[in-house]
Enzyme design. Structure first.
Site, mmCIF file in Angstrom:
data_model
loop_
_atom_site.group_PDB
_atom_site.id
_atom_site.type_symbol
_atom_site.label_atom_id
_atom_site.label_comp_id
_atom_site.label_asym_id
_atom_site.label_seq_id
_atom_site.Cartn_x
_atom_site.Cartn_y
_atom_site.Cartn_z
ATOM 1 N N GLU A 1 -3.143 -4.717 -2.861
ATOM 2 C CA GLU A 1 -3.692 -5.613 -3.880
ATOM 3 C C GLU A 1 -3.725 -4.918 -5.244
ATOM 4 O OE1 GLU A 1 -4.859 -4.897 -0.892
ATOM 5 O OE2 GLU A 1 -6.131 -6.487 -0.080
ATOM 6 N N GLU B 1 0.361 5.307 0.584
ATOM 7 C CA GLU B 1 -0.607 6.300 1.077
ATOM 8 C C GLU B 1 -0.292 7.705 0.572
ATOM 9 O OE1 GLU B 1 -0.837 5.613 5.327
ATOM 10 O OE2 GLU B 1 -2.089 3.836 4.969
ATOM 11 N N CYS C 1 -10.749 -3.082 -3.818
ATOM 12 C CA CYS C 1 -9.847 -4.123 -4.342
ATOM 13 C C CYS C 1 -10.632 -5.353 -4.784
ATOM 14 C CB CYS C 1 -8.801 -4.491 -3.305
ATOM 15 S SG CYS C 1 -7.602 -3.153 -3.049
ATOM 16 N N ASN D 1 0.840 -1.192 0.000
ATOM 17 C CA ASN D 1 0.000 0.000 0.000
ATOM 18 C C ASN D 1 0.880 1.249 0.000
ATOM 19 O OD1 ASN D 1 0.588 -0.953 2.646
ATOM 20 N ND2 ASN D 1 -1.140 0.139 3.546
ATOM 21 N N CYS E 1 -4.169 0.565 -2.311
ATOM 22 C CA CYS E 1 -3.989 -0.650 -1.505
ATOM 23 C C CYS E 1 -2.944 -1.568 -2.148
ATOM 24 C CB CYS E 1 -5.298 -1.425 -1.407
ATOM 25 S SG CYS E 1 -6.561 -0.624 -0.415
HETATM 26 N N1 THU Z 1 -5.176 -1.585 2.839
HETATM 27 C C1 THU Z 1 -4.616 -2.396 1.894
HETATM 28 O O1 THU Z 1 -3.576 -2.074 1.304
HETATM 29 N N2 THU Z 1 -5.231 -3.579 1.631
HETATM 30 C C2 THU Z 1 -6.287 -4.080 2.330
HETATM 31 O O2 THU Z 1 -6.720 -5.200 2.052
HETATM 32 C C3 THU Z 1 -6.893 -3.270 3.395
HETATM 33 C C4 THU Z 1 -6.408 -1.885 3.518
HETATM 34 C C5 THU Z 1 -4.464 -0.348 3.197
HETATM 35 C C6 THU Z 1 -5.081 0.946 2.776
HETATM 36 C C7 THU Z 1 -4.446 1.898 3.779
HETATM 37 O O3 THU Z 1 -3.173 2.290 3.313
HETATM 38 C C8 THU Z 1 -4.267 1.085 5.032
HETATM 39 O O4 THU Z 1 -4.326 -0.283 4.600
HETATM 40 C C9 THU Z 1 -5.305 1.329 6.105
HETATM 41 O O5 THU Z 1 -6.585 1.187 5.604
#
Ligand code: THU
Length: 140
Positions: free
Chosen positions: A61, A50, A97, A48, A59
């Site tokens: 995925e 941000e 996702c 991920n 995310c």
């Molecule tokens: N996030 C993911 O990368 N994948 C997931 O399956 C759930 C959430 C990330 C998004 C964000 O950067 C952090 O987790 C908190 O939500």
């Protein structure tokens, strides 16, 4: 070959954990790693990433899948995906996702969901998003 897995969930989660460490998460401090195995058995990894404006956050995925597509992999060719996070129970992909996986992965593609404690659960794209809106719905 029929009925035999060409992949090991533990090894996939180990690979997802490697990219987990690379997550850019200054706001949530919540790392996620994901890998998608293509038809040749190669792994496409993503974490991920941000953003200060929050909503542009990508995310793990989607990072992995978009990276695989940019590398020339075809929608529907992926054999399996694995996702890892530091959750009490195995992490589950977010709704966005799930929709992206419904577009780019076969409905029966297994998704291994794990956590840092070594717990994991295996589901499928279709189980994650039953009744998904897909390109079939766009045909008139
Ligand atoms: N996030 C993911 O990368 N994948 C997931 O399956 C759930 C959430 C990330 C998004 C964000 O950067 C952090 O987790 C908190 O939500």
């Amino acid at each position: 070959m029929t009925g035999q897995r060409q992949w090991d969930p533990i090894r996939l989660l180990e690979a997802a954990k490697e990219v987990y460490a690379k997550a850019y998460v200054p706001y949530s401090n919540f790392r996620v790693g994901a890998v998608f195995m293509d038809a040749d058995g190669h792994l496409h990894a993503g974490c991920n990433v941000e953003n200060a404006a929050y909503s542009p956050t990508n995310c793990a995925e989607r990072t992995a899948l978009f990276r695989a597509i940019a590398d020339g992999r075809q929608p529907g060719e992926f054999q399996v995906a694995a996702v890892i996070g530091d959750t009490d129970s195995p992490i589950t992909p977010c709704g966005v996702c799930r929709q992206v996986m419904a577009e780019l992965c076969r409905p029966d593609m297994p998704v291994v969901m794990g956590n840092l404690r070594g717990d994991y659960r295996i589901t499928t794209v279709e189980e994650l998003l039953p009744g998904a809106f897909t390109n079939r719905d766009l045909r008139k």
